[in-house]
Scaffold this motif. Structure first.
Motif, PDB file in Angstrom:
ATOM      1  N   ASP A 289      21.037  13.742  53.119  1.00 17.88           N
ATOM      2  CA  ASP A 289      20.493  13.000  54.260  1.00 17.88           C
ATOM      3  C   ASP A 289      18.969  13.021  54.269  1.00 17.88           C
ATOM      4  O   ASP A 289      18.336  12.184  54.913  1.00 17.88           O
ATOM      5  N   GLU A 290      18.394  13.972  53.578  1.00 20.97           N
ATOM      6  CA  GLU A 290      16.940  14.069  53.468  1.00 20.97           C
ATOM      7  C   GLU A 290      16.569  14.296  51.998  1.00 20.97           C
ATOM      8  O   GLU A 290      16.180  15.397  51.597  1.00 20.97           O
ATOM      9  N   PRO A 291      16.700  13.260  51.181  1.00 20.46           N
ATOM     10  CA  PRO A 291      16.485  13.425  49.734  1.00 20.46           C
ATOM     11  C   PRO A 291      15.040  13.778  49.397  1.00 20.46           C
ATOM     12  O   PRO A 291      14.105  13.154  49.909  1.00 20.46           O
ATOM     13  N   GLN A 292      14.869  14.786  48.566  1.00 21.47           N
ATOM     14  CA  GLN A 292      13.547  15.246  48.157  1.00 21.47           C
ATOM     15  C   GLN A 292      13.460  15.287  46.627  1.00 21.47           C
ATOM     16  O   GLN A 292      14.457  15.545  45.951  1.00 21.47           O
ATOM     17  N   PRO A 293      12.292  15.032  46.079  1.00 21.32           N
ATOM     18  CA  PRO A 293      12.139  15.128  44.616  1.00 21.32           C
ATOM     19  C   PRO A 293      12.350  16.555  44.147  1.00 21.32           C
ATOM     20  O   PRO A 293      12.142  17.506  44.903  1.00 21.32           O
ATOM     21  N   TYR A 294      12.764  16.698  42.893  1.00 17.73           N
ATOM     22  CA  TYR A 294      13.113  18.035  42.406  1.00 17.73           C
ATOM     23  C   TYR A 294      12.456  18.369  41.066  1.00 17.73           C
ATOM     24  O   TYR A 294      13.004  19.085  40.234  1.00 17.73           O
ATOM     25  N   ASN A 295      11.255  17.812  40.846  1.00 12.37           N
ATOM     26  CA  ASN A 295      10.409  18.210  39.718  1.00 12.37           C
ATOM     27  C   ASN A 295      11.078  18.020  38.360  1.00 12.37           C
ATOM     28  O   ASN A 295      10.880  18.789  37.434  1.00 12.37           O
TER      29      ASN A 295
END
Length: 262
Positions: free
Chosen positions: A90-96
């Protein structure tokens, strides 16, 4: 952009069953589209919805990637574990990540951009929603730049010079790569090889055969090669129509709309 999808479809059966030859049927039993095509189409649709505006692209990109990814949650080969988590968050974040996914989905940016700087900016934006590692961004930008140069009439020598000055050293021939290359999902060990497969090709189809023949992550590598080759050669009608027949109607409609616009 369709060139990437063709590369993905043709390469789908060779991803885990590499063949070190250019002599193979383009279309075989089990050939299908994978997550590479779905995400390529998501990027293309985001570009159309935003009219390639950087400020709007980011919002539409996440929406389209999650929407199409959730609609097609079990493509051939599946999604990577971290990307799958991002897809359903629901809160997608980048993961390097510096995986080659950023390069395989970027091709529409190279076709939609009006300038090289715009191609690079759109490519970066398409990458950083997940692949915000410098190498992830680099792979996407190198691919988009090669496409932009190719569709604007640059020679192969000019494309190679730009890539070598700004991104990767291209010092191995396809024959040399083929001898030792193995499965690798990083940008830095996929994008240079994919570009070299294009540089040594004689036609769109030959570029696809070059890419498949070196092995590795075949569907992704060939998606990258196919996108650049489309920009340089165009695509034979029989190959494009056959590839489109593999896609569900909603995905096919997006591809046709994008190709028509850009």
């Amino acid at each position: 952009m369709l060139g990437a999808i063709i590369g993905d479809i043709v390469g789908s059966i060779y991803e885990f069953n590499n063949i070190k030859t250019k002599d193979f049927p383009l279309w075989s039993h089990g050939t299908t589209y994978t997550d590479d095509s779905i995400m390529t189409i998501a990027v293309a649709n985001a570009l159309m919805l935003s009219n390639a505006s950087l400020t709007e692209f980011h919002k539409h990109l996440i929406e389209q990637m999650q929407s199409l990814g959730r609609k097609y949650p079990h493509p051939c080969g599946g999604y990577g574990a971290r990307f799958s988590g991002w897809l359903f968050s629901d809160e997608p974040q980048p993961y390097n990540s510096f995986g080659n996914g950023s390069a395989m989905r970027v091709s529409a940016c190279g076709f939609a951009a009006n300038t090289l700087n715009e191609a690079l900016a759109l490519a970066s934006q398409s990458a950083v929603v997940t692949h915000n590692h410098p190498e992830g961004v680099k792979g996407a930008q190198a691919t988009a730049a090669a496409i932009f140069y190719a569709r604007n009439g640059a020679s192969k020598e000019e494309i190679k010079e730009y890539i070598e000055q700004n991104f990767y050293t291209l010092n191995q021939s396809i024959d040399e790569i083929r001898m030792t290359y193995s499965f690798n999902e990083t940008c830095q060990e996929t994008v240079p090889q994919a570009i070299q497969a294009f540089l040594e090709s004689e036609s769109f189809e030959d570029s696809i055969r070059n890419a498949i023949s070196i092995g590795g992550d075949s569907d992704t590598l060939t998606a990258i090669t196919g996108a650049i080759a489309e920009a340089y050669y165009g695509i034979p009608e029989d190959i494009s129509s056959k590839a489109l027949s593999y896609l569900p109607q909603d995905l096919r409609d997006i591809v046709i709309a994008f190709e028509g616009r850009y």
